[in-house]
Design a protein around this motif. Structure first.
Motif, PDB file in Angstrom:
ATOM      1  N   ALA A 102       0.835  -1.206   0.000  1.00 37.79           N
ATOM      2  CA  ALA A 102       0.000   0.000   0.000  1.00 37.79           C
ATOM      3  C   ALA A 102       0.871   1.258   0.000  1.00 37.79           C
ATOM      4  CB  ALA A 102      -0.931  -0.005   1.211  1.00 37.79           C
ATOM      5  N   GLY A 103       1.935   1.262   0.802  1.00 32.89           N
ATOM      6  CA  GLY A 103       2.843   2.410   0.839  1.00 32.89           C
ATOM      7  C   GLY A 103       3.530   2.637  -0.492  1.00 32.89           C
ATOM      8  N   ALA A 104       3.948   1.553  -1.163  1.00 33.98           N
ATOM      9  CA  ALA A 104       4.603   1.688  -2.470  1.00 33.98           C
ATOM     10  C   ALA A 104       3.645   2.261  -3.507  1.00 33.98           C
ATOM     11  CB  ALA A 104       5.137   0.332  -2.920  1.00 33.98           C
ATOM     12  N   ILE A 105       2.398   1.811  -3.478  1.00 37.31           N
ATOM     13  CA  ILE A 105       1.399   2.336  -4.420  1.00 37.31           C
ATOM     14  C   ILE A 105       1.162   3.822  -4.163  1.00 37.31           C
ATOM     15  CG2 ILE A 105      -1.048   2.240  -5.049  1.00 37.31           C
ATOM     16  CD1 ILE A 105      -0.850  -0.830  -4.591  1.00 37.31           C
ATOM     17  N   MET A 106       1.030   4.209  -2.899  1.00 36.61           N
ATOM     18  CA  MET A 106       0.823   5.637  -2.566  1.00 36.61           C
ATOM     19  C   MET A 106       2.038   6.475  -2.952  1.00 36.61           C
ATOM     20  SD  MET A 106      -1.291   5.711   1.001  1.00 36.61           S
ATOM     21  CE  MET A 106      -0.667   4.268   1.822  1.00 36.61           C
ATOM     22  N   PHE A 107       3.247   5.928  -2.754  1.00 41.69           N
ATOM     23  CA  PHE A 107       4.468   6.639  -3.118  1.00 41.69           C
ATOM     24  C   PHE A 107       4.525   6.878  -4.624  1.00 41.69           C
ATOM     25  CE2 PHE A 107       8.884   6.599  -4.560  1.00 41.69           C
ATOM     26  CZ  PHE A 107       9.389   7.673  -3.841  1.00 41.69           C
ATOM     27  N   MET A 108       4.234   5.841  -5.413  1.00 45.54           N
ATOM     28  CA  MET A 108       4.277   5.996  -6.879  1.00 45.54           C
ATOM     29  C   MET A 108       3.216   6.984  -7.360  1.00 45.54           C
ATOM     30  SD  MET A 108       5.284   2.216  -8.316  1.00 45.54           S
ATOM     31  CE  MET A 108       4.026   1.314  -7.441  1.00 45.54           C
ATOM     32  N   SER A 109       2.053   6.948  -6.735  1.00 42.37           N
ATOM     33  CA  SER A 109       0.993   7.884  -7.105  1.00 42.37           C
ATOM     34  C   SER A 109       1.399   9.318  -6.784  1.00 42.37           C
ATOM     35  CB  SER A 109      -0.291   7.522  -6.364  1.00 42.37           C
ATOM     36  OG  SER A 109      -1.286   8.482  -6.582  1.00 42.37           O
ATOM     37  N   ALA A 110       1.992   9.527  -5.617  1.00 37.55           N
ATOM     38  CA  ALA A 110       2.433  10.874  -5.239  1.00 37.55           C
ATOM     39  C   ALA A 110       3.566  11.352  -6.135  1.00 37.55           C
ATOM     40  CB  ALA A 110       2.879  10.882  -3.777  1.00 37.55           C
ATOM     41  N   ARG A 111       4.479  10.443  -6.501  1.00 36.23           N
ATOM     42  CA  ARG A 111       5.589  10.820  -7.384  1.00 36.23           C
ATOM     43  C   ARG A 111       5.061  11.213  -8.760  1.00 36.23           C
ATOM     44  NH1 ARG A 111      10.252   6.571  -8.563  1.00 36.23           N
ATOM     45  NH2 ARG A 111       8.565   5.719  -9.797  1.00 36.23           N
ATOM     46  N   GLU A 116       3.793  15.982 -12.474  1.00 38.73           N
ATOM     47  CA  GLU A 116       2.841  16.746 -13.283  1.00 38.73           C
ATOM     48  C   GLU A 116       2.780  18.212 -12.899  1.00 38.73           C
ATOM     49  OE1 GLU A 116      -0.906  14.769 -13.054  1.00 38.73           O
ATOM     50  OE2 GLU A 116      -0.148  12.953 -14.002  1.00 38.73           O
ATOM     51  N   ILE A 117       3.442  18.590 -11.816  1.00 39.37           N
ATOM     52  CA  ILE A 117       3.421  19.985 -11.377  1.00 39.37           C
ATOM     53  C   ILE A 117       4.329  20.796 -12.291  1.00 39.37           C
ATOM     54  CG2 ILE A 117       4.061  21.578  -9.530  1.00 39.37           C
ATOM     55  CD1 ILE A 117       3.325  19.375  -7.546  1.00 39.37           C
TER      56      ILE A 117
END
Length: 132
Positions: A102-111, A116-117
């Motif tokens: 779950a942490g890896a998925i959240m990390f990749m999503s945040a990255r 995109e900024i």
């Protein structure tokens, strides 16, 4: 008193009273500005103390929720181990692996969101146009 002398006196008096009025108006504006700044500072102090108290409340809530989360994860790990008659470490290992995924998925999503900024694209464009 001569008419001319009297007229000069009135002109002088009018100029003096106009400058006095103007000076008085400036003093009033300065005083009003000082009072407004003092009021703004007082309001800001009050609101900052409220915000500080709210931040403290959020901090305490975060600490309590973190502890609650740890206890729930411990209960889940022990529950898995007990349900399948496995050693306790296997339940903790399963919970740890699920949390790592779950942490890896959240990390990749945040990255991905961070990539995109685009920092101030219109401002950069106008600055480039200005200096060309």
């Amino acid at each position: 008193m001569d008419y001319r002398t009297r007229g000069d006196y009135m002109a002088y008096e009018t100029e003096a009273s106009m400058s006095t009025l103007f000076r008085g108006a400036l003093d009033d504006v300065r005083e009003l500005f000082r009072e407004e700044v003092a009021l703004a500072r007082a309001e800001l102090r009050t609101e900052m103390s409220k915000a500080t108290a709210a931040a403290g409340g959020f901090g305490a809530a975060a600490a309590a929720l973190s502890c609650a989360g740890l206890f729930l994860l411990t209960a889940i790990a022990l529950g898995i181990a007990t349900a399948f008659h496995w050693p306790a470490w296997t339940g903790f290992a399963i919970v740890g692996v699920v949390l790592a995924i779950a942490g890896a998925i959240m990390f990749m999503s945040a990255r991905r969101a961070l990539r995109e900024i685009r920092g101030l694209p219109r401002t950069v464009g106008t600055v480039k146009e200005t200096f060309q």
